[in-house]
Design a protein around this motif. Structure first.
Motif, PDB file in Angstrom:
ATOM      1  N   ARG A  15       8.590  32.408 109.119  1.00 43.22           N
ATOM      2  CA  ARG A  15       8.152  32.481 110.518  1.00 43.22           C
ATOM      3  C   ARG A  15       7.734  31.105 111.024  1.00 43.22           C
ATOM      4  N   GLU A  16       7.939  30.895 112.316  1.00 44.37           N
ATOM      5  CA  GLU A  16       7.548  29.628 112.930  1.00 44.37           C
ATOM      6  C   GLU A  16       6.040  29.616 113.130  1.00 44.37           C
ATOM      7  N   ARG A  17       5.464  28.427 113.065  1.00 47.33           N
ATOM      8  CA  ARG A  17       4.019  28.297 113.211  1.00 47.33           C
ATOM      9  C   ARG A  17       3.622  28.467 114.675  1.00 47.33           C
ATOM     10  N   GLY A  18       2.646  29.338 114.916  1.00 46.10           N
ATOM     11  CA  GLY A  18       2.166  29.586 116.271  1.00 46.10           C
ATOM     12  C   GLY A  18       1.074  28.609 116.683  1.00 46.10           C
ATOM     13  N   GLN A  19       0.785  28.549 117.961  1.00 45.63           N
ATOM     14  CA  GLN A  19      -0.169  27.564 118.477  1.00 45.63           C
ATOM     15  C   GLN A  19      -1.596  27.834 118.028  1.00 45.63           C
ATOM     16  N   PHE A  20      -1.908  29.064 117.638  1.00 48.36           N
ATOM     17  CA  PHE A  20      -3.271  29.386 117.241  1.00 48.36           C
ATOM     18  C   PHE A  20      -3.466  29.408 115.724  1.00 48.36           C
ATOM     19  N   GLU A  21      -2.469  28.979 114.983  1.00 49.75           N
ATOM     20  CA  GLU A  21      -2.588  28.927 113.522  1.00 49.75           C
ATOM     21  C   GLU A  21      -3.251  27.608 113.137  1.00 49.75           C
ATOM     22  N   SER A  22      -4.501  27.687 112.711  1.00 44.69           N
ATOM     23  CA  SER A  22      -5.245  26.466 112.401  1.00 44.69           C
ATOM     24  C   SER A  22      -4.921  25.918 111.014  1.00 44.69           C
ATOM     25  N   THR A  23      -4.312  26.745 110.155  1.00 46.76           N
ATOM     26  CA  THR A  23      -3.916  26.289 108.820  1.00 46.76           C
ATOM     27  C   THR A  23      -2.506  26.793 108.501  1.00 46.76           C
ATOM     28  N   GLU A  24      -1.930  26.227 107.449  1.00 45.11           N
ATOM     29  CA  GLU A  24      -0.587  26.640 107.033  1.00 45.11           C
ATOM     30  C   GLU A  24      -0.573  28.026 106.391  1.00 45.11           C
ATOM     31  N   PHE A  25      -1.759  28.539 106.042  1.00 45.35           N
ATOM     32  CA  PHE A  25      -1.805  29.837 105.355  1.00 45.35           C
ATOM     33  C   PHE A  25      -2.357  30.952 106.247  1.00 45.35           C
ATOM     34  N   SER A  26      -2.333  30.737 107.560  1.00 45.51           N
ATOM     35  CA  SER A  26      -2.856  31.751 108.486  1.00 45.51           C
ATOM     36  C   SER A  26      -2.190  33.105 108.277  1.00 45.51           C
ATOM     37  N   PHE A  27      -0.879  33.108 108.009  1.00 43.64           N
ATOM     38  CA  PHE A  27      -0.160  34.363 107.793  1.00 43.64           C
ATOM     39  C   PHE A  27       0.319  34.529 106.352  1.00 43.64           C
ATOM     40  N   SER A  28       0.619  33.428 105.681  1.00 44.95           N
ATOM     41  CA  SER A  28       1.173  33.541 104.323  1.00 44.95           C
ATOM     42  C   SER A  28       0.184  34.180 103.350  1.00 44.95           C
ATOM     43  N   ARG A  29      -1.106  34.180 103.681  1.00 50.04           N
ATOM     44  CA  ARG A  29      -2.123  34.835 102.831  1.00 50.04           C
ATOM     45  C   ARG A  29      -1.797  36.298 102.558  1.00 50.04           C
ATOM     46  N   PHE A  30      -1.114  36.946 103.499  1.00 46.02           N
ATOM     47  CA  PHE A  30      -0.856  38.382 103.367  1.00 46.02           C
ATOM     48  C   PHE A  30       0.298  38.679 102.405  1.00 46.02           C
ATOM     49  N   LEU A  31       0.877  37.623 101.837  1.00 47.87           N
ATOM     50  CA  LEU A  31       1.869  37.802 100.783  1.00 47.87           C
ATOM     51  C   LEU A  31       1.218  38.004  99.415  1.00 47.87           C
ATOM     52  N   THR A  32      -0.107  37.994  99.357  1.00 51.38           N
ATOM     53  CA  THR A  32      -0.803  38.096  98.072  1.00 51.38           C
ATOM     54  C   THR A  32      -0.317  39.273  97.217  1.00 51.38           C
ATOM     55  N   PRO A  33      -0.261  40.516  97.724  1.00 58.56           N
ATOM     56  CA  PRO A  33       0.232  41.614  96.869  1.00 58.56           C
ATOM     57  C   PRO A  33       1.656  41.376  96.373  1.00 58.56           C
ATOM     58  N   CYS A  34       2.501  40.825  97.237  1.00 61.78           N
ATOM     59  CA  CYS A  34       3.884  40.523  96.863  1.00 61.78           C
ATOM     60  C   CYS A  34       3.922  39.485  95.742  1.00 61.78           C
ATOM     61  N   LEU A  35       3.130  38.424  95.881  1.00 68.18           N
ATOM     62  CA  LEU A  35       3.104  37.361  94.880  1.00 68.18           C
ATOM     63  C   LEU A  35       2.539  37.843  93.549  1.00 68.18           C
ATOM     64  N   ALA A  36       1.740  38.918  93.609  1.00 73.77           N
ATOM     65  CA  ALA A  36       1.199  39.525  92.389  1.00 73.77           C
ATOM     66  C   ALA A  36       2.090  40.668  91.899  1.00 73.77           C
ATOM     67  N   ASN A  37       3.313  40.736  92.429  1.00 80.68           N
ATOM     68  CA  ASN A  37       4.293  41.756  92.024  1.00 80.68           C
ATOM     69  C   ASN A  37       3.777  43.177  92.246  1.00 80.68           C
ATOM     70  N   TYR A  38       2.898  43.330  93.240  1.00 84.82           N
ATOM     71  CA  TYR A  38       2.343  44.641  93.591  1.00 84.82           C
ATOM     72  C   TYR A  38       1.735  45.334  92.372  1.00 84.82           C
TER      73      TYR A  38
END
Length: 246
Positions: A69-92
């Motif tokens: 996804r493209e970075r939005g104007q209100f994203e103050s950090t690079e992990f504003s949305f990528s944090r929600f991949l945590t369950p995926c990165l832990a293989n659920y």
């Protein structure tokens, strides 16, 4: 499905060498590398259980096709949305934690892990918080929304059926409101953690002679001592001491 640079820290005197490391995913932004390093150090230094600390780096996620996804104007950090991949990165599987990099841990992470209750899909500090500042950190816009700061430190029950919705497709397409307010969950599926585990510098207060208000993890949410404008913030000395110890 894991990122590089994960570090496994053996238990300090743990008797069960087969204990699986507790996975801790830390939001990473190149602008705040020093904050990540100090956060990581503060966890490892005090942990009595095996932990695996994995930085969530947007560049790695893009290379592996998990984030686009493209970075939005209100994203103050690079992990504003990528944090929600945590369950995926832990293989659920199992429980894992996400935390912003602007945290300083003052207590053994085992105490936090021991609060886990399997009946919940996630657990977090349920702040009632409206920031006074209009900007934060290095001038980024400060946004106000319901459940502000709830997503800054989350224990994820990665194998919970409800969290299976957090696929890369969902994380890359859903709104900030849906993700940061945990709208894929019912209220009773969100467990509560004492605020001292996400103690907001400049907002939460230590009450004299009340041990339950003493921070176990300080969150420099307005901006930390690694930014010139915030080098004299509350608890700056604790962070600076930790940095010098590395």
């Amino acid at each position: 499905m894991s990122l590089s640079n994960g570090k496994i820290h053996p238990a300090n005197g743990a008797s069960d060498e087969k204990e699986k490391p507790f996975k801790i995913f830390v939001g990473y932004d190149p602008k705040e590398d020093i904050a990540y390093q100090v956060c990581r150090h503060s966890i490892l230094k005090r942990s009595s259980i095996p932990v695996e600390i994995i930085p969530i780096k947007q560049s790695d996620l893009r290379k592996s096709g998990l984030y686009w996804r493209e970075r939005g104007q209100f994203e103050s950090t690079e992990f504003s949305f990528s944090r929600f991949l945590t369950p995926c990165l832990a293989n659920y599987q199992g429980w894992a934690m996400f935390v912003d990099c602007d945290f300083l841990y003052l207590t053994d992470i085992k105490e936090l892990r021991d609060l886990i209750q399997d009946k919940y899909a996630i657990m977090c500090v349920q702040h009632d918080y409206a920031p006074k500042e209009t900007t934060k950190m290095d001038g980024a816009v400060q946004t106000v929304y319901p459940r502000k700061n709830w997503s800054s430190m989350v224990l994820y029950n990665c194998g919970h059926p409800k969290n299976s919705v957090l696929t890369p497709e969902t994380v890359n397409s859903q709104t900030g409101a849906y993700l940061h307010r945990f709208q894929w969950l019912e209220d009773d599926e969100i467990g509560s953690i004492p605020f001292v585990w996400n103690f907001l510098e400049g907002h939460n207060k230590v009450v004299e002679n009340d041990a339950t208000t003493k921070p176990k993890a300080i969150h420099y949410t307005r901006g930390g001592p690694w930014f010139e404008a915030w080098k004299h913030c509350e608890f700056a000395d604790l962070w600076l001491n930790e940095m010098e110890e590395q």
